[in-house]
Design an enzyme around this catalytic site. Structure first.
Site, PDB file in Angstrom:
ATOM      1  N   SER A 273       0.792  -1.232   0.000  1.00 51.19           N
ATOM      2  CA  SER A 273       0.000   0.000   0.000  1.00 51.19           C
ATOM      3  C   SER A 273       0.824   1.282   0.000  1.00 51.19           C
ATOM      4  O   SER A 273       0.268   2.357  -0.244  1.00 51.19           O
ATOM      5  CB  SER A 273      -0.913   0.039   1.221  1.00 51.19           C
ATOM      6  OG  SER A 273      -2.130  -0.578   0.924  1.00 51.19           O
TER       7      SER A 273
ATOM      8  N   LYS B  70       0.499   3.432  -2.940  1.00 48.09           N
ATOM      9  CA  LYS B  70      -0.657   4.320  -3.144  1.00 48.09           C
ATOM     10  C   LYS B  70      -0.260   5.792  -3.041  1.00 48.09           C
ATOM     11  O   LYS B  70      -0.923   6.662  -3.607  1.00 48.09           O
ATOM     12  CB  LYS B  70      -1.754   3.981  -2.124  1.00 48.09           C
ATOM     13  CG  LYS B  70      -2.341   2.575  -2.299  1.00 48.09           C
ATOM     14  CD  LYS B  70      -3.235   2.180  -1.133  1.00 48.09           C
ATOM     15  CE  LYS B  70      -3.809   0.776  -1.295  1.00 48.09           C
ATOM     16  NZ  LYS B  70      -4.541   0.313  -0.105  1.00 48.09           N
TER      17      LYS B  70
ATOM     18  N   TYR C 170      -2.848  -2.392 -10.634  1.00 45.88           N
ATOM     19  CA  TYR C 170      -2.859  -2.221  -9.170  1.00 45.88           C
ATOM     20  C   TYR C 170      -1.985  -3.280  -8.478  1.00 45.88           C
ATOM     21  O   TYR C 170      -1.212  -2.962  -7.570  1.00 45.88           O
ATOM     22  CB  TYR C 170      -4.305  -2.279  -8.678  1.00 45.88           C
ATOM     23  CG  TYR C 170      -4.424  -2.232  -7.174  1.00 45.88           C
ATOM     24  CD1 TYR C 170      -4.262  -1.027  -6.482  1.00 45.88           C
ATOM     25  CD2 TYR C 170      -4.673  -3.381  -6.439  1.00 45.88           C
ATOM     26  CE1 TYR C 170      -4.348  -0.995  -5.099  1.00 45.88           C
ATOM     27  CE2 TYR C 170      -4.766  -3.345  -5.058  1.00 45.88           C
ATOM     28  CZ  TYR C 170      -4.606  -2.154  -4.397  1.00 45.88           C
ATOM     29  OH  TYR C 170      -4.684  -2.121  -3.029  1.00 45.88           O
TER      30      TYR C 170
ATOM     31  N   TYR D 153      -4.574   2.718   7.800  1.00 49.91           N
ATOM     32  CA  TYR D 153      -5.825   1.969   7.868  1.00 49.91           C
ATOM     33  C   TYR D 153      -6.650   2.519   9.039  1.00 49.91           C
ATOM     34  O   TYR D 153      -6.589   3.720   9.320  1.00 49.91           O
ATOM     35  CB  TYR D 153      -5.553   0.461   8.008  1.00 49.91           C
ATOM     36  CG  TYR D 153      -4.485  -0.052   7.075  1.00 49.91           C
ATOM     37  CD1 TYR D 153      -4.669  -0.006   5.699  1.00 49.91           C
ATOM     38  CD2 TYR D 153      -3.291  -0.558   7.549  1.00 49.91           C
ATOM     39  CE1 TYR D 153      -3.687  -0.478   4.832  1.00 49.91           C
ATOM     40  CE2 TYR D 153      -2.309  -1.032   6.677  1.00 49.91           C
ATOM     41  CZ  TYR D 153      -2.513  -0.979   5.330  1.00 49.91           C
ATOM     42  OH  TYR D 153      -1.549  -1.432   4.468  1.00 49.91           O
TER      43      TYR D 153
ATOM     44  N   VAL E 243       1.063  -3.845   3.851  1.00 52.40           N
ATOM     45  CA  VAL E 243       1.004  -5.164   4.489  1.00 52.40           C
ATOM     46  C   VAL E 243       2.249  -6.020   4.231  1.00 52.40           C
ATOM     47  O   VAL E 243       2.368  -7.103   4.795  1.00 52.40           O
ATOM     48  CB  VAL E 243      -0.276  -5.956   4.098  1.00 52.40           C
ATOM     49  CG1 VAL E 243      -1.524  -5.279   4.603  1.00 52.40           C
ATOM     50  CG2 VAL E 243      -0.336  -6.198   2.603  1.00 52.40           C
TER      51      VAL E 243
END
Ligand code: GLU
Length: 304
Positions: free
Chosen positions: A63, A66, A188, A240, A258
């Site tokens: 992530s 992102k 992605y 998160y 993660v």
């Protein structure tokens, strides 16, 4: 400040915490990672790089990617982007579907999976070769050509992408995704599967500690104002549904993945990347958060 001594001391102190967290197992290729890895790297705005432990070991950034894709899209779209994705913490898990129906397919923020998919969708319309464009951006930000996709991780994630496919199709039904959903998930999964070291991550994030300016090549990656906004998003949404607790304990904007990586910044001073694959129940590196909490406490510096 003597960052080398501080991170070496923390590195020794945090070692006994191996075994408290659990490696991510929802993607088979991540479940096979050696859990006993731990590294820290600090990149300062004046160009110093300090590291300890496994700070030159590649791992899956997941992530954290992102942030890179958001920066790329923001540079082109500016504030027009915010009609497609929000800027509020979600309070739900990173891959949750629950808010999307009541909120008409507009994800809460760009760092939950739904929001990141909207960003990648935009990126696919801005760049004819989106995967190559992402790699080129990350390599330039980190100042090294030696960054690539871990195709084993990307493929493994693609084979277990039911939930991300569901998010993509659901948002497409609201008209908030334009691309073919399979093609979207392919890009992605590759961005999540980029392999980087703590050293490369710290270097590639230091522009966010330096008012948008990359100190290595003097490129203004983001304007001062957009750099501030990116940091605000990382502070409120970067961890998160543990973002509030991270701000409380650590006090730095940052982003986790993660794969066990966390990158965080102190504007005006530095970026710091930590890697340790054992995660807490929210999906954040257990030893990574512990390290960053000790770092801001020992140095007495944070954004507050
Ligand atoms: N590739 C992961 C997924 O979409 C990203 C998860 C993460 O690092 O939060 O499930």
């Amino acid at each position: 400040m003597d960052y080398q001594n501080v991170i070496e001391k923390i590195y020794r102190e945090v070692q006994p915490l191996f075994g408290r967290g659990k490696v991510a197992d929802y993607i088979p290729a991540l479940a096979n990672v050696n859990p006993r890895q731990y590294g820290i790297a600090v990149a300062t705005v004046d160009g110093r790089l300090i590291g300890v432990g496994d700070y030159r070991t590649k791992f899956s950034i997941q992530s954290i990617s992102k942030v890179f894709t958001l920066v790329m899209v923001l540079r082109h779209m500016g504030s027009a982007l915010w009609q497609y994705v929000g800027r509020e913490p979600s309070g739900t898990a990173f891959n949750s579907l629950v808010q999307l129906e009541t909120e008409q397919g507009v994800p809460r923020n760009p760092f939950i999976n739904a929001g990141a998919l909207v960003i990648t969708d935009k990126l696919m319309h801005l760049y004819p070769h989106p995967k190559e464009a992402i790699l080129a951006f990350v390599r330039a930000a980190a100042g090294t050509p030696d960054i690539d996709f871990d195709t084993v991780v990307a493929r493994s994630e693609q084979e277990h992408a039911s939930r991300n496919l569901a998010l993509g199709h659901f948002m497409k039904s609201f008209g908030n995704i334009e691309s073919d959903v399979d093609a979207l998930i392919d890009v992605y999964c590759h961005q999540c599967g980029i392999a980087m070291t703590c050293e490369e991550l710290a270097r590639s994030f230091v522009f966010l500690a330096n008012r948008g300016l990359n100190p290595y090549n003097n490129e203004q990656i983001l304007s001062i104002s957009r750099s501030k906004r990116l940091n605000a998003l990382m502070l409120t949404c970067g961890f998160y549904d543990e973002s509030g607790d991270f701000a409380f304990r650590v006090g730095m904007p940052g982003k986790s993945g993660v794969g066990g990586g966390i990158v965080a910044v102190i504007p005006g001073r530095l970026s710091i990347a930590v890697f340790s694959p054992e995660l807490d129940p929210h999906g954040n590196s257990y030893m990574g958060i512990e390290t960053l909490e000790r770092f801001t406490t020992d140095l007495g510096v944070s954004i507050f």
